[in-house]
Scaffold this motif. Sequence first.
Motif, mmCIF file in Angstrom:
data_model
loop_
_atom_site.group_PDB
_atom_site.id
_atom_site.type_symbol
_atom_site.label_atom_id
_atom_site.label_comp_id
_atom_site.label_asym_id
_atom_site.label_seq_id
_atom_site.Cartn_x
_atom_site.Cartn_y
_atom_site.Cartn_z
ATOM 1 N N LEU A 5 7.836 17.368 11.754
ATOM 2 C CA LEU A 5 8.637 16.145 11.804
ATOM 3 C C LEU A 5 7.874 14.978 11.168
ATOM 4 O O LEU A 5 8.429 14.223 10.362
ATOM 5 C CB LEU A 5 9.011 15.810 13.249
ATOM 6 C CG LEU A 5 9.859 14.558 13.476
ATOM 7 C CD1 LEU A 5 11.161 14.596 12.685
ATOM 8 C CD2 LEU A 5 10.138 14.391 14.969
ATOM 9 N N VAL A 6 6.604 14.841 11.491
ATOM 10 C CA VAL A 6 5.786 13.778 10.901
ATOM 11 C C VAL A 6 5.682 13.971 9.389
ATOM 12 O O VAL A 6 5.827 13.014 8.624
ATOM 13 C CB VAL A 6 4.382 13.740 11.537
ATOM 14 C CG1 VAL A 6 3.458 12.791 10.780
ATOM 15 C CG2 VAL A 6 4.471 13.323 12.999
ATOM 16 N N HIS A 7 5.462 15.203 8.954
ATOM 17 C CA HIS A 7 5.321 15.460 7.523
ATOM 18 C C HIS A 7 6.626 15.202 6.773
ATOM 19 O O HIS A 7 6.604 14.665 5.659
ATOM 20 C CB HIS A 7 4.826 16.878 7.290
ATOM 21 C CG HIS A 7 3.400 17.067 7.715
ATOM 22 N ND1 HIS A 7 2.694 18.218 7.507
ATOM 23 C CD2 HIS A 7 2.534 16.238 8.355
ATOM 24 C CE1 HIS A 7 1.479 18.087 7.981
ATOM 25 N NE2 HIS A 7 1.359 16.897 8.509
ATOM 26 N N LEU B 189 9.079 8.804 3.182
ATOM 27 C CA LEU B 189 8.473 7.492 2.926
ATOM 28 C C LEU B 189 7.750 7.464 1.589
ATOM 29 O O LEU B 189 7.692 6.430 0.931
ATOM 30 C CB LEU B 189 7.518 7.121 4.057
ATOM 31 C CG LEU B 189 8.185 6.885 5.410
ATOM 32 C CD1 LEU B 189 7.132 6.678 6.491
ATOM 33 C CD2 LEU B 189 9.126 5.701 5.351
ATOM 34 N N SER B 190 7.213 8.581 1.173
ATOM 35 C CA SER B 190 6.505 8.658 -0.108
ATOM 36 C C SER B 190 7.439 8.432 -1.287
ATOM 37 O O SER B 190 7.013 7.991 -2.353
ATOM 38 C CB SER B 190 5.828 10.017 -0.256
ATOM 39 O OG SER B 190 4.820 10.158 0.707
ATOM 40 N N ARG C 33 0.835 -1.192 0.000
ATOM 41 C CA ARG C 33 0.000 0.000 0.000
ATOM 42 C C ARG C 33 0.869 1.239 0.000
ATOM 43 O O ARG C 33 1.995 1.236 0.466
ATOM 44 C CB ARG C 33 -0.920 -0.014 1.216
ATOM 45 C CG ARG C 33 -1.929 -1.156 1.116
ATOM 46 C CD ARG C 33 -2.766 -1.314 2.325
ATOM 47 N NE ARG C 33 -3.541 -0.122 2.598
ATOM 48 C CZ ARG C 33 -4.258 0.039 3.694
ATOM 49 N NH1 ARG C 33 -4.288 -0.896 4.602
ATOM 50 N NH2 ARG C 33 -4.933 1.149 3.891
ATOM 51 N N GLU C 34 0.326 2.295 -0.511
ATOM 52 C CA GLU C 34 1.027 3.571 -0.571
ATOM 53 C C GLU C 34 1.014 4.237 0.810
ATOM 54 O O GLU C 34 0.051 4.081 1.568
ATOM 55 C CB GLU C 34 0.340 4.499 -1.575
ATOM 56 C CG GLU C 34 0.442 4.033 -3.021
ATOM 57 C CD GLU C 34 1.860 4.071 -3.549
ATOM 58 O OE1 GLU C 34 2.583 5.047 -3.269
ATOM 59 O OE2 GLU C 34 2.246 3.124 -4.237
ATOM 60 N N ALA D 23 8.082 4.566 9.808
ATOM 61 C CA ALA D 23 7.893 6.020 9.914
ATOM 62 C C ALA D 23 8.590 6.563 11.159
ATOM 63 O O ALA D 23 9.234 7.618 11.116
ATOM 64 C CB ALA D 23 6.410 6.366 9.932
ATOM 65 N N ALA D 24 8.489 5.840 12.265
ATOM 66 C CA ALA D 24 9.158 6.272 13.488
ATOM 67 C C ALA D 24 10.675 6.233 13.321
ATOM 68 O O ALA D 24 11.384 7.136 13.788
ATOM 69 C CB ALA D 24 8.729 5.392 14.653
#
Length: 193
Positions: free
Chosen positions: A45-47, A53-54, A10-11, A71-72
Amino acid sequence: MSREPETGNREPAELMPQVYDELRRLAANYLRHERPGQTLQATALVHEAFLRLSKEKNQPWKNRTHFLAIAALSMRQILVQRARARHAEKRGGEHQERITLDESVMSASAQGASAGQGHEIGGAAGGIDVLALDAALEKLAALDAQQAKIVELRYFGGLTVEEAAEALDISPATVKRHWTVALAWLKKELSPA
């Protein structure tokens, strides 16, 4: 143990809504241990991690837990890169960035620690510097890759013992055992001589 269903490839855009709040909470906890005046915010930071990751077009995201862990880890790498950049700017880095590796940073649902047993590493109440922690984790990975991965998943990924066991396809008892040994090793490694 209930296993998450496999989700195939999945994306990140499909998985991000499922984990966004949890990643934002983890990011806020990471940043709480940064120096005062920190300009990076949890949302940014999340973005930034999401953007990285994208770009991973061929990464097979197995499930929500797998994506959360990766992601973490990406957020950890971003913080380490920022600390290295500040260290280089400071000519000798006498003001290293400090974080604390303790149970309070992990998700409230993280289980497996004995009551009254803290997980502070480094001996100082103010924590340890990001670069020293990164170097210690690399050293631990050379000695025992699974222990290093468990620290990454539990501390940086905020996964519970059961989630880490599922992600690594090992038993929760093995995760608890390796977690305890890894924390003791890191504490010794990061303690002042």
